[in-house]
Design an enzyme around this catalytic site. Structure first.
Site, PDB file in Angstrom:
ATOM      1  CD  GLU A  74     -30.718  50.399   5.928  1.00 56.92           C
ATOM      2  OE1 GLU A  74     -30.918  51.109   4.935  1.00 56.92           O
ATOM      3  OE2 GLU A  74     -29.601  50.335   6.476  1.00 56.92           O
TER       4      GLU A  74
ATOM      5  CB  CYS B  86     -34.892  41.218  11.295  1.00 58.82           C
ATOM      6  SG  CYS B  86     -35.906  42.635  10.860  1.00 58.82           S
TER       7      CYS B  86
ATOM      8  NE  ARG C 107     -44.241  53.199  14.205  1.00 56.89           N
ATOM      9  CZ  ARG C 107     -43.716  52.026  13.946  1.00 56.89           C
ATOM     10  NH1 ARG C 107     -44.120  51.324  12.918  1.00 56.89           N
ATOM     11  NH2 ARG C 107     -42.795  51.513  14.731  1.00 56.89           N
TER      12      ARG C 107
HETATM   13  P1  NAD Z   1     -42.192  48.529  11.400  1.00 56.37           P
HETATM   14  O1  NAD Z   1     -43.312  47.634  11.773  1.00 56.37           O
HETATM   15  O2  NAD Z   1     -41.484  49.325  12.453  1.00 56.37           O
HETATM   16  O3  NAD Z   1     -42.711  49.588  10.314  1.00 56.37           O
HETATM   17  C1  NAD Z   1     -43.500  49.267   9.217  1.00 56.37           C
HETATM   18  C2  NAD Z   1     -44.533  50.373   9.020  1.00 56.37           C
HETATM   19  O4  NAD Z   1     -45.219  50.150   7.789  1.00 56.37           O
HETATM   20  C3  NAD Z   1     -45.618  50.409  10.104  1.00 56.37           C
HETATM   21  O5  NAD Z   1     -45.615  51.688  10.727  1.00 56.37           O
HETATM   22  C4  NAD Z   1     -46.921  50.143   9.336  1.00 56.37           C
HETATM   23  O6  NAD Z   1     -48.021  50.890   9.830  1.00 56.37           O
HETATM   24  C5  NAD Z   1     -46.561  50.594   7.932  1.00 56.37           C
HETATM   25  N1  NAD Z   1     -47.387  50.013   6.865  1.00 56.37           N
HETATM   26  C6  NAD Z   1     -47.720  48.703   6.676  1.00 56.37           C
HETATM   27  N2  NAD Z   1     -48.456  48.570   5.554  1.00 56.37           N
HETATM   28  C7  NAD Z   1     -48.603  49.813   5.026  1.00 56.37           C
HETATM   29  C8  NAD Z   1     -49.238  50.315   3.859  1.00 56.37           C
HETATM   30  N3  NAD Z   1     -49.864  49.503   2.991  1.00 56.37           N
HETATM   31  N4  NAD Z   1     -49.201  51.642   3.633  1.00 56.37           N
HETATM   32  C9  NAD Z   1     -48.568  52.480   4.486  1.00 56.37           C
HETATM   33  N5  NAD Z   1     -47.929  52.054   5.599  1.00 56.37           N
HETATM   34  C10 NAD Z   1     -47.936  50.737   5.860  1.00 56.37           C
HETATM   35  O7  NAD Z   1     -41.147  47.636  10.610  1.00 56.37           O
HETATM   36  P2  NAD Z   1     -39.560  47.871  10.448  1.00 56.37           P
HETATM   37  O8  NAD Z   1     -38.854  47.364  11.647  1.00 56.37           O
HETATM   38  O9  NAD Z   1     -39.328  49.273   9.990  1.00 56.37           O
HETATM   39  O10 NAD Z   1     -39.230  46.865   9.271  1.00 56.37           O
HETATM   40  C11 NAD Z   1     -39.633  47.117   7.947  1.00 56.37           C
HETATM   41  C12 NAD Z   1     -38.894  46.175   7.010  1.00 56.37           C
HETATM   42  O11 NAD Z   1     -37.492  46.418   7.092  1.00 56.37           O
HETATM   43  C13 NAD Z   1     -39.077  44.696   7.331  1.00 56.37           C
HETATM   44  O12 NAD Z   1     -39.130  43.979   6.130  1.00 56.37           O
HETATM   45  C14 NAD Z   1     -37.823  44.344   8.083  1.00 56.37           C
HETATM   46  O13 NAD Z   1     -37.481  42.984   7.931  1.00 56.37           O
HETATM   47  C15 NAD Z   1     -36.795  45.207   7.414  1.00 56.37           C
HETATM   48  N6  NAD Z   1     -35.638  45.565   8.247  1.00 56.37           N
HETATM   49  C16 NAD Z   1     -35.797  45.928   9.545  1.00 56.37           C
HETATM   50  C17 NAD Z   1     -34.711  46.311  10.304  1.00 56.37           C
HETATM   51  C18 NAD Z   1     -34.849  46.708  11.740  1.00 56.37           C
HETATM   52  O14 NAD Z   1     -33.831  46.899  12.400  1.00 56.37           O
HETATM   53  N7  NAD Z   1     -36.030  46.866  12.275  1.00 56.37           N
HETATM   54  C19 NAD Z   1     -33.441  46.370   9.711  1.00 56.37           C
HETATM   55  C20 NAD Z   1     -33.316  46.005   8.369  1.00 56.37           C
HETATM   56  C21 NAD Z   1     -34.424  45.612   7.651  1.00 56.37           C
HETATM   57  C1  UGA Z   2     -29.856  42.914  12.893  1.00 54.59           C
HETATM   58  C2  UGA Z   2     -28.607  43.045  12.025  1.00 54.59           C
HETATM   59  O1  UGA Z   2     -27.475  43.279  12.860  1.00 54.59           O
HETATM   60  C3  UGA Z   2     -28.756  44.181  11.037  1.00 54.59           C
HETATM   61  O2  UGA Z   2     -27.626  44.226  10.170  1.00 54.59           O
HETATM   62  C4  UGA Z   2     -30.015  43.958  10.212  1.00 54.59           C
HETATM   63  O3  UGA Z   2     -30.219  45.036   9.317  1.00 54.59           O
HETATM   64  C5  UGA Z   2     -31.200  43.833  11.144  1.00 54.59           C
HETATM   65  O4  UGA Z   2     -30.981  42.747  12.063  1.00 54.59           O
HETATM   66  C6  UGA Z   2     -32.493  43.529  10.439  1.00 54.59           C
HETATM   67  O5  UGA Z   2     -32.507  43.035   9.341  1.00 54.59           O
HETATM   68  O6  UGA Z   2     -33.479  43.781  11.123  1.00 54.59           O
HETATM   69  P1  UGA Z   2     -30.829  44.177  15.021  1.00 54.59           P
HETATM   70  O7  UGA Z   2     -31.718  42.988  15.124  1.00 54.59           O
HETATM   71  O8  UGA Z   2     -31.446  45.519  15.044  1.00 54.59           O
HETATM   72  O9  UGA Z   2     -29.987  44.108  13.664  1.00 54.59           O
HETATM   73  O10 UGA Z   2     -29.741  44.139  16.188  1.00 54.59           O
HETATM   74  P2  UGA Z   2     -28.420  43.235  16.432  1.00 54.59           P
HETATM   75  O11 UGA Z   2     -27.369  44.116  16.944  1.00 54.59           O
HETATM   76  O12 UGA Z   2     -28.091  42.405  15.273  1.00 54.59           O
HETATM   77  O13 UGA Z   2     -28.888  42.299  17.631  1.00 54.59           O
HETATM   78  C7  UGA Z   2     -29.839  41.272  17.435  1.00 54.59           C
HETATM   79  C8  UGA Z   2     -29.928  40.428  18.683  1.00 54.59           C
HETATM   80  O14 UGA Z   2     -28.748  39.648  18.847  1.00 54.59           O
HETATM   81  C9  UGA Z   2     -30.069  41.234  19.960  1.00 54.59           C
HETATM   82  O15 UGA Z   2     -30.975  40.597  20.818  1.00 54.59           O
HETATM   83  C10 UGA Z   2     -28.669  41.223  20.528  1.00 54.59           C
HETATM   84  O16 UGA Z   2     -28.657  41.408  21.904  1.00 54.59           O
HETATM   85  C11 UGA Z   2     -28.214  39.839  20.131  1.00 54.59           C
HETATM   86  N1  UGA Z   2     -26.750  39.684  20.049  1.00 54.59           N
HETATM   87  C12 UGA Z   2     -26.033  40.416  19.158  1.00 54.59           C
HETATM   88  C13 UGA Z   2     -26.111  38.764  20.862  1.00 54.59           C
HETATM   89  O17 UGA Z   2     -26.758  38.069  21.674  1.00 54.59           O
HETATM   90  N2  UGA Z   2     -24.754  38.600  20.768  1.00 54.59           N
HETATM   91  C14 UGA Z   2     -24.020  39.320  19.872  1.00 54.59           C
HETATM   92  O18 UGA Z   2     -22.785  39.115  19.831  1.00 54.59           O
HETATM   93  C15 UGA Z   2     -24.671  40.253  19.061  1.00 54.59           C
END
Ligand code: NAD
Ligand code: UGA
Length: 463
Positions: free
Chosen positions: A162, A277, A40
Site C-alpha cells: 500500500e 513507516c 478498535r
Molecule cells: P496499525 O497498527 O494501525 O494496524 C494493524 C492492526 O492489526 C492493529 O489494529 C492490530 O490489532 C491488528 N492485528 C495485529 N495482529 C493481528 C492478528 N494476528 N489478527 C488480527 N488482527 C491483528 O498498522 P498500520 O498503520 O495499518 O500498518 C499496517 C501495515 O501497513 C504495516 O506493515 C505498515 O508498514 C504498512 N503501511 C502503513 C501505512 C500507513 O500509512 N500507516 C501505509 C502503507 C503501508
Molecule cells: C509515507 C509515504 O508517503 C506513503 O507513500 C507510504 O505508503 C507510507 O509512508 C507508509 O508506507 O506508511 P506517511 O508516513 O503517512 O506516508 O506520510 P508522508 O506524507 O510521507 O509524511 C511522512 C513524514 O515526512 C511526515 O512527518 C511529514 O511531515 C514529513 N515530510 C513529508 C517532510 O518533512 N517533508 C516533506 O516534504 C514531506
C-alpha cells in the site's frame, strides 16, 4: 476466480481505509475487516460514524456509505477467513524490540500468526495478499507456513503493498499513482494476480495497475519509502547549511524542484520526518542489506535516519540555546503533536523527541493538537521510558485551545503543519506570552514577516 468475498486481517490505518474504499467501489464484493483489538472494532462499528478510530479527511463518508451494506468490521477472525476467497494481511510490522535484529529488523510475529491462523482455518483454496510492508522474500516464509500446516488446500501468495499516505488516505486510494501486484510467474500465480487486478479495475485505470514478480513488489515498497525519506533528509541536511550561509532552504527547494528531473514534491524542510513507516522501513532495508554482507549499501541508507535524528535534536538544541541556554521551568507551547497534519496518528512524531529533549532540560511542555488527546501525548512519552510516567505527567499538559496552551509561554514550537495554525489571532497569543516571545516554526508554516511585525522573535527551519 471472480472474487465475491474478501477478508482483511488488521483494521488499522491501512486495513480500515483500504477496505472501506474497496467496499465502496465494489458493491458486489463482501468485505469483512477483522482485528483482535475489540475496542478498535467497536469503534469502527460505532453508530456515530465520526467516532471511527482513524481520522482521515473523507473517510467517515466512505464508511457511512458501505458499512452494513458490503463492509463489515468484526472480531471473528476465523469466520471471516473461512468465508473469504481472498485474504489481505494488513497487520502491523513494527521494528523488533528484542532478540536478533533488535532495533532494525521488522518484527514479523503478527504476520506469522496470521499465516498460521489462515492455515488452520482454511478449508478451500485461498489467495493470501501481503498488504503490510514486508522484508523482501517474506512471501516465501508465508508460503512455507501455509504449505506445511495446511490441510491440502492450495494457497497463492501475492504482494500488494500500500502506498497511501496518512492525511490523504482516501484521496490516495481513490486516485492511486499506481497499484502494484506481485505474484508467482506460474499459471496459477498469474491467475491469482488477475483476480486481484479485476478487483482494482473497478475504479483504477488499467495502465496504473502494475504486475511484477513477488520479490520486486516486496522490495519496491521498501525502496519507495526509502527514496521519499531520502529526499526529506537531503533537504533537511541543506537546511542546516542554509542557516549558516544566508541561503533560504525554501528558495533552494523551489529552485532545484523546478528541474523536472528532480521534481518539486517531498522537498519540504521540517523538524524531521515521523510516521510509523519511514524509519522502520529504512532500518529494515539496512538490516536486509547487512544480512547479505552489503555494508556500503546499508551505510548509505542508514544515513537517511542519522540525518533525521540529527534534525530533530538540532531543533530542540536551538530552542534551548536561543532561550539563553536554559529552559528550566519555562513553559514551551507545542502547536501540534501528530506526525503530520490531517491525521490523529502520532507514531514516531518528531514532537515526541523534541518534547523528550526539552523535558530533560526541565522545561514544562504545553500541548495543543486538534486531533490528539492528552492521554496519547503522555503514552507516547512513557513509551520512550526516559523517565517515570509520573514525571512525564508533571512535565507535560495538554490544552483544549491554542490560546490556553500558549498563555504565559516563553516560546511556541510548531511541530505539525495543521492549516488552522495560520488562522489564529496571533496578536492575542503574543499579548499573553512572556517577552521576548519566541516562535520556533518546525514546519515553516507561519509567515516570518507577519510574526515579526507583531513582535515575535521568529526562527524557521533553514533560513
Ligand atoms: P496499525 O497498527 O494501525 O494496524 C494493524 C492492526 O492489526 C492493529 O489494529 C492490530 O490489532 C491488528 N492485528 C495485529 N495482529 C493481528 C492478528 N494476528 N489478527 C488480527 N488482527 C491483528 O498498522 P498500520 O498503520 O495499518 O500498518 C499496517 C501495515 O501497513 C504495516 O506493515 C505498515 O508498514 C504498512 N503501511 C502503513 C501505512 C500507513 O500509512 N500507516 C501505509 C502503507 C503501508
Ligand atoms: C509515507 C509515504 O508517503 C506513503 O507513500 C507510504 O505508503 C507510507 O509512508 C507508509 O508506507 O506508511 P506517511 O508516513 O503517512 O506516508 O506520510 P508522508 O506524507 O510521507 O509524511 C511522512 C513524514 O515526512 C511526515 O512527518 C511529514 O511531515 C514529513 N515530510 C513529508 C517532510 O518533512 N517533508 C516533506 O516534504 C514531506
Amino acid at each position: 476466480m471472480k472474487i465475491t468475498k474478501i477478508c482483511c486481517i488488521g483494521a488499522g490505518y491501512v486495513g480500515g481505509p483500504t477496505m472501506a474504499v474497496i467496499a465502496q467501489k465494489c458493491p458486489d464484493i463482501q468485505v469483512t475487516v477483522v482485528d483482535l483489538n475489540a475496542d478498535r472494532i467497536a469503534a469502527w462499528n460505532d453508530k456515530n460514524v465520526d467516532a471511527i478510530p482513524i481520522y482521515e479527511p473523507g473517510l467517515s463518508a466512505v464508511v457511512a456509505e458501505a458499512r452494513g451494506r458490503n463492509l463489515f468490521f468484526s472480531t471473528d477472525v476465523e469466520k471471516a477467513i473461512d468465508e473469504a476467497q481472498l485474504i489481505f494481511i494488513s497487520v502491523n510490522t513494527p521494528t523488533k524490540t528484542y532478540g536478533k535484529g533488535k532495533g532494525m529488523a521488522a518484527d514479523l510475529k503478527y504476520i506469522e500468526l496470521c499465516a498460521r491462523q489462515i492455515a488452520q482455518v482454511a478449508k478451500d483454496n485461498k489467495i493470501v495478499v501481503e498488504k503490510s510492508t514486508l522484508p523482501v522474500r517474506t512471501a516465501e516464509a508465508i508460503k512455507n507456513i501455509l504449505d506445511h500446516t495446511g490441510n491440502g488446500v492450495q494457497f497463492q501468495i501475492l504482494s500488494n503493498p500500500e502506498f497511501l499516505a496518512e492525511g490523504t488516505a482516501v484521496e490516495d486510494l481513490l486516485h492511486p499513482d499506481r497499484i502494484l501486484i506481485g505474484g508467482d510467474t506460474t499459471p496459477d500465480g498469474q491467475e491469482a494476480i488477475q483476480s486481484l487486478v479485476d478487483v482494482y479495475a473497478n475504479w483504477v485505470p488499467s495502465d496504473k495497475i502494475l504486475t511484477t514478480n513477488v520479490w520486486s513488489s516486496e522490495l519496491s515498497k521498501l525502496t519507495a519509502n526509502a527514496f521519499l525519506a531520502q529526499r526529506i533528509s537531503s533537504i533537511n541536511a541543506l537546511s542546516e547549511l542554509c542557516e549558516k550561509t544566508g541561503a533560504d532552504v525554501t528558495e533552494v527547494a523551489r529552485a532545484i524542484g523546478m528541474d523536472s528531473r528532480i521534481g518539486s514534491k517531498f522537498l519540504k524542510s521540517s523538524v524531521g520526518f515521523g510516521g510509523s513507516c519511514f524509519q522502520k522501513d529504512i532500518l529494515n532495508l539496512v538490516y536486509i542489506a547487512k544480512s547479505y554482507g552489503l555494508n556500503e549499501v546499508a551505510d548509505y541508507w542508514e544515513q537517511v535516519i542519522i540525518m533525521n535524528d540529527h534534525q530533530k535534536r538540532r531543533f530542540s538544541a536551538k530552542i534551548v540555546q536561543t532561550l539563553y541556554n536554559t529552559v528550566a521551568s519555562k513553559k514551551i507551547a507545542f502547536l501540534g503533536w501528530a506526525f503530520k497534519k490531517d491525521t490523529n496518528d502520532t507514531r514516531e512524531s518528531a514532537a515526541i523527541y523534541v518534547a523528550d529533549d526539552l523535558i530533560n532540560e526541565q522545561a514544562q511542555i504545553a500541548v495543543y493538537d486538534p486531533k490528539v488527546p492528552a492521554a496519547k501525548v503522555l503514552a507516547d512519552l512513557d513509551y520512550l521510558e526516559t523517565r517515570t510516567p509520573e514525571s512525564n505527567a508533571q512535565s507535560v499538559a495538554s490544552f483544549g485551545t491554542p490560546y490556553e496552551a500558549c498563555a504565559g509561554a516563553h516560546a511556541i514550537a510548531v511541530l505539525t503543519e495543521w492549516d488552522e495554525f495560520t488562522t489564529y489571532d496571533w496578536q492575542k497569543i503574543y499579548d499573553g506570552m512572556q517577552k521576548p516571545a519566541f516562535i520556533f516554526d518546525g514546519r515553516n508554516l507561519l509567515h516570518r514577516s507577519e510574526m515579526e511585525a507583531i513582535g515575535f522573535v521568529y526562527h524557521g527551519i533553514g533560513a
